[in-house]
Design a protein around this motif. Structure first.
Motif, short mmCIF file in Angstrom:
data_model
loop_
_atom_site.label_atom_id
_atom_site.label_comp_id
_atom_site.label_asym_id
_atom_site.label_seq_id
_atom_site.Cartn_x
_atom_site.Cartn_y
_atom_site.Cartn_z
N VAL A 22 -2.05 -8.18 -4.01
CA VAL A 22 -1.35 -7.08 -3.34
C VAL A 22 0.13 -7.41 -3.16
O VAL A 22 1.02 -6.59 -3.42
CB VAL A 22 -2.02 -6.74 -2.00
N ARG A 25 1.83 -7.19 -6.57
CA ARG A 25 2.00 -5.80 -7.00
C ARG A 25 3.13 -5.13 -6.22
O ARG A 25 3.96 -4.42 -6.80
CB ARG A 25 0.70 -5.02 -6.84
N ARG A 26 3.15 -5.33 -4.91
CA ARG A 26 4.17 -4.65 -4.10
C ARG A 26 5.56 -5.22 -4.36
O ARG A 26 6.55 -4.51 -4.21
CB ARG A 26 3.79 -4.73 -2.63
N ALA A 52 -8.53 -6.04 -0.94
CA ALA A 52 -7.22 -5.53 -1.38
C ALA A 52 -7.07 -4.05 -1.05
O ALA A 52 -5.96 -3.60 -0.70
CB ALA A 52 -7.06 -5.77 -2.88
N TRP A 56 -3.95 -2.32 0.90
CA TRP A 56 -3.02 -1.43 0.18
C TRP A 56 -2.77 -0.17 1.01
O TRP A 56 -3.71 0.53 1.37
CB TRP A 56 -3.61 -1.06 -1.17
N ASP A 58 -2.30 3.04 1.02
CA ASP A 58 -2.36 4.33 0.35
C ASP A 58 -3.82 4.79 0.31
O ASP A 58 -4.75 4.01 0.52
CB ASP A 58 -1.79 4.21 -1.07
N PHE A 86 -4.92 4.90 -6.73
CA PHE A 86 -4.32 5.31 -5.47
C PHE A 86 -3.46 6.56 -5.63
O PHE A 86 -2.88 6.81 -6.70
CB PHE A 86 -3.49 4.17 -4.88
N ASP A 167 -8.84 -7.37 -9.21
CA ASP A 167 -7.49 -6.78 -9.09
C ASP A 167 -7.52 -5.30 -9.43
O ASP A 167 -7.00 -4.86 -10.47
CB ASP A 167 -6.49 -7.53 -9.99
N PHE A 168 -8.14 -4.51 -8.56
CA PHE A 168 -8.16 -3.05 -8.69
C PHE A 168 -8.67 -2.57 -10.04
O PHE A 168 -8.29 -1.50 -10.53
CB PHE A 168 -6.77 -2.46 -8.43
N LYS A 275 7.95 -2.16 -3.78
CA LYS A 275 7.59 -1.03 -2.93
C LYS A 275 7.95 -1.33 -1.49
O LYS A 275 7.85 -2.46 -1.02
CB LYS A 275 6.09 -0.74 -3.02
N SER A 280 -1.43 1.34 6.53
CA SER A 280 -2.58 1.75 5.74
C SER A 280 -2.95 3.19 6.04
O SER A 280 -2.54 3.76 7.05
CB SER A 280 -3.78 0.85 6.04
N ASP A 283 -8.87 5.94 3.19
CA ASP A 283 -9.17 5.74 1.79
C ASP A 283 -10.53 6.29 1.38
O ASP A 283 -11.11 5.86 0.39
CB ASP A 283 -9.06 4.25 1.43
#
Length: 289
Positions: A22, A25-26, A52, A56, A58, A86, A167-168, A275, A280, A283
């Motif tokens: 995370v 990625r961000r 994760a 995240w 979103d 997302f 990882d997503f 980002k 949060s 979800d």
């Protein structure tokens, strides 16, 4: 006094893995390698994915489904792998201009032609077994689409589905095109797809390229999400598999995905930027009343 060096972790730590992915990625930062010991199986990979998702900031707007290579299916006890999509990474295709695809320099990035389902009804909580016919009853539309597969880890696919799950599901976004007319009444008339990178044909496919067809992917996902306490919701999107294959793309390259005379989706890979931090959001995880 000499302080002994910290010993490397010897056990898979889903929370540490989630934080590393995370944060990378961000920050739009590549990882030099997997952050710690590899997951022992898909279950551990999904533990990291769940951690994760909680980190995240979103909403989960949908899910991607990918195929596990046949030679690994018996070992892993699964034919498919999943990951969240997302809301902030869902983009509406614009016929007038390419959709920018943010890719992490030094990470992994690829485009895939996708037959995308948009759900028109909530899945009942707790229903774990689905037939493809039952799954299709929840679908409102089939759409043309493009998945941006992406990760801070360049070797994610080389390391395999257990790492992909952590990882997503190796997802970084979804470009949504127009609905495919008549897909339910005439499934044989659903157009084939072609993917071009920098003007060169990279792959082609059709719904038949997906084992069992797109409905089988959705049936798998419905059961898997129910088992994770995340029954699918009306309005969520589901990518059903890389019909044209997986096509690497780097910043500065362009892609064009064609679904017969129904859709032409143009994309351009651009360097991802960090980002902003945020809180949060809901979800769609089911919660007790």
């Amino acid at each position: 006094m000499t302080v002994p060096a910290a010993e490397p972790a010897t056990r898979f730590d889903p929370n540490a893995v989630a934080r590393a992915f995370v944060e990378a990625r961000r920050a739009a930062r590549a990882l030099p390698g997997f952050p710690g010991p590899l997951p022992a199986g898909l279950a551990q990979g999904y533990e990291a994915q769940e951690a994760a998702i909680r980190l995240w900031p979103d909403t989960v707007a949908g899910w991607k489904v990918g195929r596990i290579p046949e030679d690994l299916q018996a070992e892993l006890g699964a034919a498919r792998v999943m990951g969240p999509v997302f809301a902030g990474n869902v983009w509406l295709a614009d016929p007038a201009r390419p959709t920018p695809l943010p890719v992490i320099p030094g990470g992994f990035s690829a485009v895939e032609a996708e037959y995308v389902f948009r759900l028109g009804a909530d899945a009942p909580e707790g229903k774990a077994d689905w037939t493809p016919e039952e799954a299709l009853a929840l679908v409102e539309d089939m759409l043309a689409g493009v998945e941006l597969a992406g990760s801070p880890l360049s070797t994610i696919n080389v390391l395999g589905p257990k790492v992909v799950a952590s990882d997503f599901g190796n997802n970084a976004g979804l470009v949504v095109g127009p609905p495919i007319p008549g897909w339910r009444e005439r499934p044989d008339a659903v157009p084939s797809c072609e993917a071009y990178v920098d003007g060169k044909l990279a792959g082609r496919g059709s719904p038949q390229s997906i084992p069992g067809g797109p409905a089988a992917s959705l049936a798998f996902l419905l059961g898997a999400c129910a088992g994770r306490g995340r029954p699918l919701k009306a309005g969520q999107m589901v990518t059903t598999g890389a019909a044209s294959g997986i096509h690497d793309i780097e910043a500065g390259q362009s892609a064009r995905i064609v679904f017969g005379d129904v859709a032409e989706i143009r994309c351009e890979a651009v360097p991802a930027t960090p980002k902003d931090q945020g809180g949060s959001t809901d979800d769609h995880r089911s919660r007790p009343d």
